[in-house]
Design a protein around this motif. Sequence first.
Motif, mmCIF file in Angstrom:
data_model
loop_
_atom_site.group_PDB
_atom_site.id
_atom_site.type_symbol
_atom_site.label_atom_id
_atom_site.label_comp_id
_atom_site.label_asym_id
_atom_site.label_seq_id
_atom_site.Cartn_x
_atom_site.Cartn_y
_atom_site.Cartn_z
ATOM 1 N N CYS A 38 0.845 -1.204 0.000
ATOM 2 C CA CYS A 38 0.000 0.000 0.000
ATOM 3 C C CYS A 38 0.877 1.251 0.000
ATOM 4 O O CYS A 38 0.608 2.211 -0.720
ATOM 5 C CB CYS A 38 -0.937 0.007 1.215
ATOM 6 N N ASP A 39 1.939 1.243 0.809
ATOM 7 C CA ASP A 39 2.873 2.371 0.847
ATOM 8 C C ASP A 39 3.501 2.589 -0.526
ATOM 9 O O ASP A 39 3.619 3.721 -1.003
ATOM 10 C CB ASP A 39 4.000 2.098 1.855
ATOM 11 N N LEU A 40 3.928 1.495 -1.136
ATOM 12 C CA LEU A 40 4.589 1.581 -2.441
ATOM 13 C C LEU A 40 3.624 2.175 -3.486
ATOM 14 O O LEU A 40 3.997 3.073 -4.256
ATOM 15 C CB LEU A 40 5.053 0.183 -2.848
ATOM 16 N N TYR A 64 -1.618 -3.818 -9.601
ATOM 17 C CA TYR A 64 -2.027 -3.934 -8.197
ATOM 18 C C TYR A 64 -3.474 -3.503 -8.021
ATOM 19 O O TYR A 64 -3.884 -2.503 -8.621
ATOM 20 C CB TYR A 64 -1.215 -2.985 -7.307
ATOM 21 N N PRO A 65 -4.226 -4.162 -7.142
ATOM 22 C CA PRO A 65 -5.472 -3.558 -6.672
ATOM 23 C C PRO A 65 -5.080 -2.367 -5.784
ATOM 24 O O PRO A 65 -4.157 -2.490 -4.966
ATOM 25 C CB PRO A 65 -6.133 -4.660 -5.841
ATOM 26 N N LYS A 66 -5.738 -1.217 -5.950
ATOM 27 C CA LYS A 66 -5.346 -0.045 -5.167
ATOM 28 C C LYS A 66 -5.734 -0.190 -3.700
ATOM 29 O O LYS A 66 -5.022 0.261 -2.813
ATOM 30 C CB LYS A 66 -5.990 1.224 -5.760
ATOM 31 N N ARG A 67 -6.889 -0.807 -3.488
ATOM 32 C CA ARG A 67 -7.300 -1.015 -2.109
ATOM 33 C C ARG A 67 -6.653 -2.292 -1.577
ATOM 34 O O ARG A 67 -6.460 -3.263 -2.320
ATOM 35 C CB ARG A 67 -8.825 -1.135 -2.022
ATOM 36 N N HIS A 68 -6.320 -2.299 -0.308
ATOM 37 C CA HIS A 68 -5.622 -3.443 0.261
ATOM 38 C C HIS A 68 -6.429 -4.731 0.132
ATOM 39 O O HIS A 68 -7.605 -4.786 0.470
ATOM 40 C CB HIS A 68 -5.296 -3.189 1.731
ATOM 41 N N SER A 69 -5.782 -5.785 -0.320
ATOM 42 C CA SER A 69 -6.456 -7.055 -0.539
ATOM 43 C C SER A 69 -5.389 -8.143 -0.611
ATOM 44 O O SER A 69 -4.544 -8.129 -1.506
ATOM 45 C CB SER A 69 -7.243 -6.948 -1.848
ATOM 46 N N HIS A 70 -5.390 -9.063 0.348
ATOM 47 C CA HIS A 70 -4.271 -10.014 0.413
ATOM 48 C C HIS A 70 -4.469 -11.229 -0.469
ATOM 49 O O HIS A 70 -3.520 -11.916 -0.800
ATOM 50 C CB HIS A 70 -4.006 -10.437 1.862
ATOM 51 N N ASP A 71 -5.737 -11.493 -0.862
ATOM 52 C CA ASP A 71 -6.026 -12.796 -1.446
ATOM 53 C C ASP A 71 -6.829 -12.638 -2.742
ATOM 54 O O ASP A 71 -8.004 -12.282 -2.715
ATOM 55 C CB ASP A 71 -6.819 -13.611 -0.413
ATOM 56 N N HIS A 115 -3.762 -10.247 6.938
ATOM 57 C CA HIS A 115 -3.903 -9.248 5.885
ATOM 58 C C HIS A 115 -2.611 -8.532 5.544
ATOM 59 O O HIS A 115 -2.617 -7.439 5.037
ATOM 60 C CB HIS A 115 -4.957 -8.218 6.305
ATOM 61 N N ASP A 116 -1.474 -9.162 5.811
ATOM 62 C CA ASP A 116 -0.223 -8.442 5.612
ATOM 63 C C ASP A 116 0.354 -8.598 4.213
ATOM 64 O O ASP A 116 1.459 -8.137 3.945
ATOM 65 C CB ASP A 116 0.809 -8.826 6.678
ATOM 66 N N TYR A 117 -0.341 -9.260 3.315
ATOM 67 C CA TYR A 117 0.136 -9.368 1.943
ATOM 68 C C TYR A 117 -0.799 -8.574 1.033
ATOM 69 O O TYR A 117 -1.884 -8.151 1.461
ATOM 70 C CB TYR A 117 0.228 -10.845 1.519
ATOM 71 N N HIS A 118 -0.388 -8.370 -0.205
ATOM 72 C CA HIS A 118 -1.188 -7.563 -1.145
ATOM 73 C C HIS A 118 -0.995 -8.236 -2.498
ATOM 74 O O HIS A 118 0.102 -8.207 -3.063
ATOM 75 C CB HIS A 118 -0.616 -6.130 -1.130
#
Lengths: 341, 341
Positions: A197-199, A234-241, A298-301
Motif C-alpha cells: 500500500c505504501d509503495l 495492483y489492486p489499489k485497495r488493500h487485498s491479500h487474497d 492481511h499483511d500481503y497484497h
Amino acid sequence: MSELRWDPIKLYWVIIATERGRRPRDFQVESEDDGMVACPFCYGNEDKTPPEIFAIRPGGAPNTANWRVRVIPNKYPALRVEGEINNHGYGMYDVMNGIGAHEVIIETPDHDRTLADLTIHEMTDVLTAYRSRYLDLRRDFRFRYMVLFKNHGSRAGATLRHSHSQLIAVPLLPPVATTQLRVARKFFRDKERCIFCDLIEFELRMGERIVREFSNFVILTPYASSSPFELRLYPKRHSHDFALMNDAQLAELAVAMKDMLMRVKSVLRDAPYNFILHTAPPMHHRPGKPEQWNSLEHDYHWHIELVPRLTQVAGFEWGTGFYINPTSPEDAARFLREAEI
Amino acid sequence: MSELRWDPIKLYWVIIATERGRRPRDFQVESEDDGMVACPFCYGNEDKTPPEIFAIRPGGAPNTANWRVRVIPNKYPALRVEGEINNHGYGMYDVMNGIGAHEVIIETPDHDRTLADLTIHEMTDVLTAYRSRYLDLRRDFRFRYMVLFKNHGSRAGATLRHSHSQLIAVPLLPPVATTQLRVARKFFRDKERCIFCDLIEFELRMGERIVREFSNFVILTPYASSSPFELRLYPKRHSHDFALMNDAQLAELAVAMKDMLMRVKSVLRDAPYNFILHTAPPMHHRPGKPEQWNSLEHDYHWHIELVPRLTQVAGFEWGTGFYINPTSPEDAARFLREAEI
C-alpha cells in the motif's frame, strides 16, 4: 516420480522432472507447434487431453466442445497429485518426492487469438477459472502454495501456441514467496501498514512510473525493474487474497488486464512474456507460528507481475543474482503510457 | 551514469544501465554479429576498442596486433570505473551510483575458434589473464566482489561471436556470493571443515555424478542441478582463492577446462552456455566483522559453474525461485562421461 532436491550451498530447490526425461538430442531448437496437425487445446480434440477438472460452458457434457474456458491436468506434469509427501535425507542433501498439482487453463477455444485479443467478457471467464482453481486446490492440505503463471511465446517458455496459462501447487513455500511474505509481515508488524500500500501510494504521488490508473487498479513499472518493460498490476485497495475477489471485482480486473496486455502487445509488438499472479498462501499454511496467523491475515497484497522476455539471462545475472536492465522503468512507463491501443 | 536500485520487497539489486538506453525498437531478434564487416576483437582492429588494460604478446607495442590474449574495458559498460560511491535513499527505495569495472577478455585473435578449440597452452594464457585481472582489481577498495563469466552463443547472452569472457567488479557483495559465503562460513565454524570439500568427497564416493576426475580437479554434475547438463569444476584440494593458483596449477586447470568444454561441445553439439568463476572476495571485504577475517580466510572453495542454455527460464521459475530440470544429473553425467572427445 519427480523429486525435489535441495542444494545445501546455493540454498534452492530444484524439481528433477524425470518423467520428462530429456536426453541430449531432445534439446533441439524449441519452437512452438505451428506444424502440429491437431492442437489438443482446440474444439473437437477434448479427448486428446486428460479429462477436464473445470470448464465454463453454456451446457453439454464435460470433455465435449462448446466450452469457453477449460482446465485440464498437464499431460507431462512437473509434480504429481497422487501420494503422500515423503521428505528425507540423502548424504548431505535433502530430497522430497514430487507431490503437487500441475494444471493448464485453456483460455479460449480459438487457436489463433492471444489473451490480449479476448473480449472483457472472455477475460472475465479466464479470471473466474483462475479463482475457482485457487479455491479448490487450497482445500488440499499437502499444498503450501499455488502459483499461476503464463508463458507467452516460445522464448518465454511456451511449447504450445494455443493460448493457455498454468497453475502449479507446490508442497513447499517457494523462495520468492517466502521473501515477500517475510518482508510484508515485518513491515506490518513494525508499522501496522502494508508495504505494498505504501509503495502504491508513493508511486501514484511520483507519477513517472505509472502506466495507467483505474478506479480500483493501477498498472506501473517497478522502480527496481529487473528487465526492460517489466510491469505490475495492483489492486489499489488493500487485498491479500486474489481468490476472495467477487464477480464485480473480477470484471473490473479483466478491463485492467486487457489494457496491460494490449499495451505490451502494441509497444513491444507481441513480444514473448511471462506473467505471474502473486497472492497470499492458504492461511493455515502461512509462515510463522499458528498463533500469529490471525493477526497477520492481511499483511500481503496480491498483484500480477508481467515480464517481457526481451533480453537473455546471461552469466552475470546467474552468477551474481544482480540484474542488468538497459531500459529505465521511467522510459518504459512513458512508452507504455503513450501507446495507442 | 548507471544506477543500482534496491527492490525493498523482492530484496534484490538491479543495475539500470541507462547509458545503454534501449527503446522498444532496439529489442529485435538478438543474434550474433555474423554480418559484421570488421570484428573489433580481430587482429588489426585494435583501435576499434578502448585501449587495452592487459595483454599477453610476445613483443610489440600495446594496442597493436600479435597478442595472444587481450583485455579491454567494455565499450558499453554496465558499471563505470570513475567516481566515488554514492549510496542514498529515494522515498522507500535505496539507490547507489553505478561504480564498478567491466572488462572483456578476448581469448584468442582467431575469429572462428571457440574456447573449447584452444590448445592447452592457449587456454593457460586465458587463465593467466583471468588471474592477473583478479589480482589487479582487488587492489581497488571500492570493489567488494569480482565476477568472471562467459556467455557462449546468442541464446546465452553473447552479442559478439568472437570468443571472449567478461569480468565485472561490483561495489556490493552479490546475493549469490553472500548465500554461499554465509553457508560455508557457518559450516566451517560448526565443524571446522569446508562444506565444498565434504561435497566433493561424498560425490567421489558415490560416483554416479562424476564426469571426469584428474589428479587435482574433478568435474561433476550437481545433485540439485537447476538445469540440464549443468556442471561444476572443483579443485580437489581445498583452495579458497582462484587468484592464488600458481603457473603449474593453471596449466593443470587448463587441461580440465578444455576437457569440460569439449564434452559439452560434443554431447550438446555446441549448445549455448554460461560459465561463472566463483571465488572468495578480497579478504578485506569478507562479510562479517574484521576480527573474524583471519580465522575464516579459508572457508570458501573456488570453483567453476557451467550452465548450458537448453531450456527457457519461464514463468514458474521466475515466480517461485524453484527450477524444473527435465534431465537428471545422473543421466547427464553418464552422457558426458561417455562422450567421445
